[in-house]
Structures are given as C-alpha cells and as structure tokens.
Write a protein that holds these residues in place. Structure first.
Motif, mmCIF file in Angstrom:
data_model
loop_
_atom_site.group_PDB
_atom_site.id
_atom_site.type_symbol
_atom_site.label_atom_id
_atom_site.label_comp_id
_atom_site.label_asym_id
_atom_site.label_seq_id
_atom_site.Cartn_x
_atom_site.Cartn_y
_atom_site.Cartn_z
ATOM 1 N N GLY A 1 -9.219 7.055 -2.223
ATOM 2 C CA GLY A 1 -8.655 7.908 -1.185
ATOM 3 C C GLY A 1 -9.285 9.279 -1.111
ATOM 4 O O GLY A 1 -10.345 9.531 -1.688
ATOM 5 N N HIS B 1 -4.659 6.669 -2.059
ATOM 6 C CA HIS B 1 -4.090 5.408 -1.582
ATOM 7 C C HIS B 1 -3.977 4.459 -2.771
ATOM 8 O O HIS B 1 -4.958 4.232 -3.476
ATOM 9 N N SER C 1 4.044 10.272 1.714
ATOM 10 C CA SER C 1 2.890 9.859 2.517
ATOM 11 C C SER C 1 2.100 11.059 2.995
ATOM 12 O O SER C 1 2.670 12.029 3.491
ATOM 13 N N HIS D 1 -0.255 8.075 6.308
ATOM 14 C CA HIS D 1 0.083 6.759 6.856
ATOM 15 C C HIS D 1 1.469 6.696 7.464
ATOM 16 O O HIS D 1 1.772 5.768 8.219
ATOM 17 N N ASN E 1 -4.852 13.180 -1.875
ATOM 18 C CA ASN E 1 -4.274 12.022 -1.173
ATOM 19 C C ASN E 1 -4.868 10.731 -1.736
ATOM 20 O O ASN E 1 -6.030 10.416 -1.497
ATOM 21 N N GLU F 1 0.829 -1.194 0.000
ATOM 22 C CA GLU F 1 0.000 0.000 0.000
ATOM 23 C C GLU F 1 0.865 1.246 0.000
ATOM 24 O O GLU F 1 1.789 1.347 0.797
ATOM 25 N N ASP G 1 0.739 5.608 -0.062
ATOM 26 C CA ASP G 1 -0.148 6.667 0.443
ATOM 27 C C ASP G 1 0.212 7.989 -0.239
ATOM 28 O O ASP G 1 0.502 8.980 0.413
#
Lengths: 474, 474
Positions: free
Chosen positions: B377, B385, B421, B424, B383, B345, B347
């Motif tokens: 996201g 994901h 990120s 996260h 942002n 994953e 971010d």
C-alpha cells in the motif's frame, strides 16, 4: 430566537462549574469582547468566560445549553466577517487560555496544538524544527490557529501548498450539549464515514468549539526568491496571473496590489517603496524550494510571461530584509485602509482567469454607486479583497444604498463562477447576501446540519445562514 | 427499514419519466449489477436504471423518494467496501452513461467532467494538454471519477499532491428528493458556509447523487525517476518510510510491498521481476518534477536514508518501460490476490511512523487467529492495504472467528492514532466495526446528517453507519 438572559443563578452555576476567576462581568471586559476587526460593529456579551481546559468548555456549554443561553466562541478577535460578535448577548467564550503547543511530532510531521496559539508562534515553533505549516493569513501575528480553522483561513501560500483543509487532520471538539468528540484520525488519508473534520473547518464556531487541533506539517523549504512586477493597468496585472500558471510554474505566493493600496501603506505605515507615477498595480511573486537554480528557472519563465503582459518593471528582492519589507507592505495593507477610513471589506473569489473581469466590474459598480475601492489579495487563488471606502459617499447612501452595490459585486462574482468569500467567512455581515449565491434548498441543508449539532441553537447564533434577519433583507 | 418493492405501477412511472430503454429488468442485468469488487458478495437489485442526464436522475429520485424505493448509486463497480451493493434491492442506479469530459479549462487549470468518466481516461485527456490530475487509484483503468469522489479515493500520488479533497472544487448533486444543487463554487478557496462539497466527498452515495464534477488541475511534471529498495524485514522497510520524509524530501509516490504480494503477481500476472531470496519487502519510491538534477538530488538523499535502514539493494528504473512494469507490479497486486484466493481486504491507515508497529501487530493477530495476510500500500501516507487470505483457515473459522481478528486489527489501528479506512470507504463490510473507532455520539452526528439530506432513507441505505445490523453486531 428565544434566549435566556444570564441571571444570578445561571452566573453562579457557571462560576461554580469552572471557577469564578475565569468569568468576567466588568464593564471593560464586556467592552473589549464586544467587537472584532469587522468594521465598527459592537455587540456586548453579558459575560466573558475564559476556560482553560476541554472539560471546562464542556461544563460551560452544558449549562448554557440547558438554560438556552447563547455562546459565541472567540479566537484572536481578528475576524473580518463578525463571526465572533455576540449579537444576542450571552457568553463570549474566549479561547485565549488554550495556549499550548502540545506536541511537534517530527517522526510523523504532525503537530497537536491548542486553538488559542497565535498562528505565527506556531509557524515559528515548527520552523525551528525545520518544518513548515504553510497557512499564514495576513493577521498571523495576532490571529489564533483555532480562528483559522473556524474560518477556513488562507493566506498567500495557498496557491502552492493548498488550503487549510489540507493541513487539519483531526480536531477535538466540544459539541453544544457538552459532549466531546475527536472528529477524525491523525492520518493523511481518511475515508471512514462523513468527514466531520472538514465539516468543522469553516463552520465559524456554529457547530462546536474546537479545543485541540492536529495538523500536518511539511519539510520547510530552505530558499526563496521574491519578484515584484509593475503594470500600467489593473487588467494587465490580473491577466498575467493566470498566464503564469499556464506557463507551467507554481509560485509559492502570487499577490496583487492596486496602486491606491500601495499609496496608503506608504503614507500610513512608513513603508519604503519607490512607487513610479505610471504604475497602476503590482504583482508580488514568490518562489520557494531547496534548489536556487530551479527557483531561478521558474523566475525566468515568469519574467517572459510578465513581459508578454505589458509589465513595465520587474524587481528582485534578494536580501531577507528587502523581502520582509515587501511582505510588510502587503500584509499591513488591510490595517492601513481600515485604520484610516470608514470601510467595508469584501472577500471575493473567482476562477483566477476571471480576475480582470472581476476587478473592472467592481470599479464600474463603484462608479455607479459612488464608492471608491482599494483592491488587493491572493490573485493566484482568484481571491481579491475589496476594501470599499466611504470617501465622498454621504452617510445616507453609505447606510442605505451601498448594500445594493455590494449585492451587485456578489452577483458579478457568482456569474463569474465564484462565491462570496474565499477565506474570511460569512459571519454576520455577509449572511444577508447568501441568497445571491445559494438557493433556499442549499441554505436549508446548512440549517439542517446546524440543527443536528445544535438543536437549541445556542452556539454562535445568527451567523452564516440568513434566518433571523430574513425580514429585513432586501 | 420499510421499503416498498417496485410494483408494475412504480416501474411504469419510472419508465414513463426517463424512458423505457434506460430501465433494465432482465436476469443478466440484475446479476451484473448485484456485485462489485467486494469479496464474493451478491445482492440483486429489482431493476437497473441508466439515466443519462441530471434531469433524469432527478426524475428517478423523485419517484423513488415518493414511493420509498431504495436507490443504490453505482460507478465503475470497482469498490472494495460494498458501497455499490443494493442490499435492500430497489434500484441500482448506474452512472455509466455520464461519460462526457465537458470542459478542460486551460485558462483556469480546471475541468468539468461527468461522474461516469473512467479515471484514467480523464487523466490522459488532461495530460494531452500538459496538465495533471493526480488522483490515480490502482483501479484507474476501470473505476469512475464519480466513484472516486464518493469514496474519497486516493492512490500513490497523495503523498505529494494531497488527497482528492484538494482537487474537487464543486459538485452538481441531485438530492434524494430530486432537488438539484451545486455544492460550492469553481474556486480554489471557499469560506462561504458549511462546505457541502467536502461533505459529499467520501459520503459513498448516501447523501446525494453526483452528476457533475469540477476539478482543479496542475501543470504536469515532465520528469520522473523511480527507485526500488529491497529489505530483509517488513519493519526495516516501514521504518525507512518516515525517515525519508524527515530527511526533507517528498516523493511523488512511496509504496510498500510485502514479499508474498510480489510472489503472487510474479506467479499470476506474468510480471518480470528478479525477487532475491532474502528480500522480505520492497519500497517503490518515485520523484517527479521538471528538473532532473533536482530529482537526482532527492534520490541521493533518499539513498542515504535507505542505507541507514538496512536496505540491501536499490534499483533505478530508467526507461519508461521499466517504470511501467514496476508500476504494473504494484497496481495488479490487489487483483492478483483477489482472483486467486478467498480473501477479505482491510484498508488500514495510521500516522506513517506507526507503520512498523502496525505491520508486526497485524502478523501477530494473524498468528493468533490462524489467517495469513498479504500487505502492501501507500506507505508514504501510512495507508496499508491488508489482504487477509483464507489459506488454511476452516470455513467455520473464516465465517465466525475471523471478524474478531479484524476487530483486533482495527483496535490496533485506532490505538496507533489511525482509523478504519484511508481510501476504500466503509460501505457495507466495515460498518459493523465503526464503533471500535467512533462513539455513539459521533455516529449519531453522521446519522443526523444523513437524515437532513435523506429523511426517507432511500439513498444507498444500510451503508457507513451501523444501524440496521446493530443487533447482529458483536
């Protein structure tokens, strides 16, 4: 501190690196850059330097770092804590040539701006594009946005829009050794290691010199209504403040003004305001938004709260010129007091419900030590500016006794869950009081951080952390 | 790193200091605290410790610091970057017993809470008093508020209410040597030296252990409306995002979901949603406030923007249960992907107008390296994901080749003005990519700060800054 005086060789080196036309050594320049708006304090730099690029700042700092010459960065010179005072001489580094609004990005609602832009000019430039930059300290007409970043500056809109910390996304910074970094990213969120952007905000030019600023912007609200409530006691007015928020409304400004401050601005600043005899304090309450009906609903809720707190009269400023005049009254209050009395200014901040205890405590301390005070400020944030005026106090007491009274003010602030400064910073004049709030453990963390960024201690030395003045502190 | 293994003497010392009943060495405990929600990574601690007071945390850290035993703080164990993994063994310091909501101060709209409180429980507790704590990551039902502070966590409401940085006013922190400080003051504004509160936020438990948290609260809005827009391409949906803000409206949430993610939640999480064949992506758009008329005006403005961006269908969720089901769809998407595929994953976060370039770039990189991705996201914050799923990729390529693809994703993110990120954190799994965005100068400032707080390097070693893994990086 062991600093090197600027000798002809160092001066020549600086001139060669960034251009002789940007280096000033004449008596007038040295005098002009020896003071800011902090009391009547004067400390002359050895030279004044006005670079106009990041690379020039870098070149200057490299030279000064190598020779251990102190450098004190300077914005608009409106500071109230003495952070721009070159107390060890050396270089006064003026950022006044960093005047470009580089980009207003209407796609992302962001702007990139140089630190020497006057805050109000930036606010107006983004407003022309329908956007809002909500950080507007009272000195917005002359302060620089870079100085605002350095001091974590506030202003009346913090109460709704949040602090400057929420609007500064990324900074280009020259480190004391001349290295250049961007502190973060141009993003609304950031979870990528220690947040150096946030660390720079409020560090008062002691960790690095900001050369570019990326800000967040908002859509500009199209409507606003300004109310003014009168009260017979300071405590009633202050008690109403937290009650307004508890009623579920969030004003875009909530300002407190003590009678004496209003009298001073009426007298010295030609403000037209009908101050009734029984009024002890005023609350200025503004709501903004896009929907006037919604705004008026909030005004009605607020009116109910004001009545419950013994408000004697509520005025509504309907026209733009009425609003402007009332805001001028609030904004010129500081200058009015400062230009007409010997004074010291404290920037107390507490949880907002503690305001009534804060203001009555300040008055008691004044009685004990023999000083008068004019209080006003951003009551919605619990941020009360206390102008201590000399009035009948003897020179001897002003010089030697007053600091014990100020200590008591900060002890009170701390006991109420607050701290020394909400938005003016610590700089030179508050640093001796830092141990009232902060333990040696805490102060040593700050000193350690300073040392990471500036191992030679050349950048704005003698600010924030009590250190060199330790022996003379009490 | 040269750490000491926990020998019987050290174990006895820890048990004597904080109580044997709070120290666990059984195989099941060691296994349970060896992983969080990061991929399938496991690192066993030597012992698990569950103190329940600040003093016990302090006593534990003092001992570990003296003996050079590594300590890895742990919240709810929902982290996605591996920050809670005890990669050098030592102590897994679980904050699960710090469960008290100490005070909800309705006078000041503030709360004091312990770090082990589950975020959703805190949100519900303040909601019962008509107040809003707007930080609600998808894992809110199991994550701890302390973990949110450590990671600078976000959630869908950041887009209107700002990041967690705006809501954390003050922190009680135990430093690695056992010293205890409060980082700031319980005030809405703060300009009193380096902001250690902000420095702690997002520091992932590497600088100190948070033992109390003071938060700001807001009046809770009483109304909300949720819209769902369908699009035939990812790029159309992403382009609509920044256009919505440019239209002068600010949603309280603006979420993007790619078709594949919706398919996975429908399949694995029993979500009822009629996903039309031609839909490539959805935008979930929520408005909140106290005035439904005002909210509907914003919905109308948004509708116009959606139509201009080739939105094929707009649904309105009128009832609470419809809203709940749509939010469940969004919130369970991560779990759905993770529990049904080998995955990694990322971010990613960029300025929001760069989203279309980001998502198409990610797909191109996927094609190049042979991985599939499910993207969703907080599009309103830029942002996104990115769940990289193994699908047809060989074990060999997954292990050795994928990281080059991830590097390219971060190079793209960086080129677009973003970073690694948004919410996260970096933790263990992203730290090798830090040099893509940050220079050695920048990383050395972070390392220097770490060293100020933790000279022995015992607290959550091996996280955020690439250091020990430097040799194996590429």
């Amino acid at each position: 501190m062991n600093f090197t005086k600027i000798n002809p060789e160092i001066l020549a080196e600086i001139k060669a690196a960034i251009g002789a036309d940007k280096v000033f050594t004449d008596a007038e320049s040295l005098e002009n850059y020896s003071h800011d708006e902090t009391e009547d304090l004067h400390y002359q730099p050895e030279i004044v330097v006005k670079p106009n690029s990041t690379e020039e700042v870098s070149a200057l700092l490299k030279i000064c770092n190598a020779h251990h010459v102190p450098v004190t960065p300077r914005g608009g010179g409106t500071g109230l804590s003495g952070a721009a005072l070159p107390i060890y001489g050396g270089v006064s580094l003026s950022m006044e040539k960093f005047k470009a609004i580089i980009d207003i990005d209407t796609e992302n609602l962001q702007a990139t701006v140089e630190p020497g832009v006057i805050t109000e000019e930036f606010i107006n430039a983004v407003a022309e594009k329908g956007l809002l930059y909500p950080v507007d300290p009272s000195s917005k007409g002359s302060c620089f946005i870079g100085g605002n970043v350095a001091h974590g500056s506030g202003g009346p809109r913090v109460v709704k829009y949040g602090t400057i910390r929420e609007y500064i996304l990324n900074l280009e910074v020259v480190l004391p050794n001349g290295d250049i970094i961007w502190t973060g990213a141009n993003t609304l969120k950031y979870a990528s290691g220690y947040n150096l952007t946030q660390l720079m905000i409020g560090s008062e030019g002691t960790l690095g010199v900001v050369t570019k600023i990326v800000t967040k912007l908002l859509p500009k609200p199209t409507q606003s209504v300004l109310m003014m409530g009168s009260f017979n006691t300071n405590e009633d007015a202050c008690a109403a403040v937290s009650a307004i928020f508890r009623a579920g409304v969030t004003p875009s400004a909530l300002e407190f003004m003590e009678r004496k401050g209003v009298e001073w601005v009426i007298k010295f600043d030609d403000i037209k305001f009908d101050l009734k005899d029984d009024v002890a304090a005023l609350l200025m309450i503004e709501f903004d938004g896009d929907d006037l009906d919604d705004i008026f609903k909030n005004c009605e809720k607020t009116n109910v709260v004001l009545e419950e707190h013994s408000c004697t009269e509520v005025l509504f400023a309907d026209t733009a010129s009425q609003k402007e005049e009332l805001w001028r009254m609030r904004r010129t209050m500081a200058e009015s007091v400062k230009s007409n009395s010997v004074y010291k200014e404290e920037d107390t901040v507490v949880p907002r419900a503690a305001l009534p205890k804060l203001i009555s405590g300040i008055k008691e301390i004044g009685t004990k030590y023999g000083f008068e005070s004019v209080c006003y400020g951003h009551a919605g944030d619990g941020n009360l500016h206390v102008n201590i005026i000399k009035a009948g106090m003897s020179d001897e007491d002003w010089k030697n006794k007053l600091k014990f009274g100020i200590s008591e003010i900060f002890e009170l602030t701390t006991a109420l869950g607050g701290t020394l400064s909400g938005e003016h910073g610590i700089g030179l004049v508050q640093k001796e009081f830092m141990p009232i709030k902060y333990s040696e453990i805490h102060l040593n963390l700050m000193r350690g951080i300073k040392n990471v960024f500036d191992p030679n201690g050349i950048l704005n030395p003698g600010k924030i952390m009590p250190e060199e003045l330790k022996k003379s502190s009490f």
